[in-house]
Design a protein around this motif. Structure first.
Motif: not given
Length: 96
Positions: A89-90, A92-93, A95-96
């Protein structure tokens, strides 16, 4: 006239007793309020201490499960999966 003086004296005496009782009750109330405050402070300290011990217990339980005790292998796998999900989750956050 004497009867009125007696009534007035009686009233003064009663008022004096009521005022004295009021003062005693105020002192008692102040003392109880102080005791309540101390008890609440003690309770919050104990709650903080319990929370610390619970956290230490959970940490120790997790450490024991990582060391490979047989009864907690399932818990270890679940915890590792949770940690992996948190890391994903971290990432993915980020990489956004």
């Amino acid at each position: 006239m004497s009867n009125i003086e007696t009534v007035v004296d009686s009233l003064e005496n009663r008022i004096s007793k009521v005022l004295h009782k009021l003062e005693v009750l105020k002192q008692t109330n102040d003392k109880l309020s102080e005791e309540l405050s101390k008890s609440q402070e003690r309770l919050s300290q104990q709650e903080a201490e319990v929370a610390t011990w619970v956290d230490k217990y959970e940490t120790l339980k997790f450490a024991n499960s990582i060391l490979g005790s047989d009864e907690s292998k399932r818990e270890t796998k679940l915890k590792i999966n949770t940690l992996i999900r948190d890391i994903d989750h971290c990432i993915s956050q980020l990489s956004e």
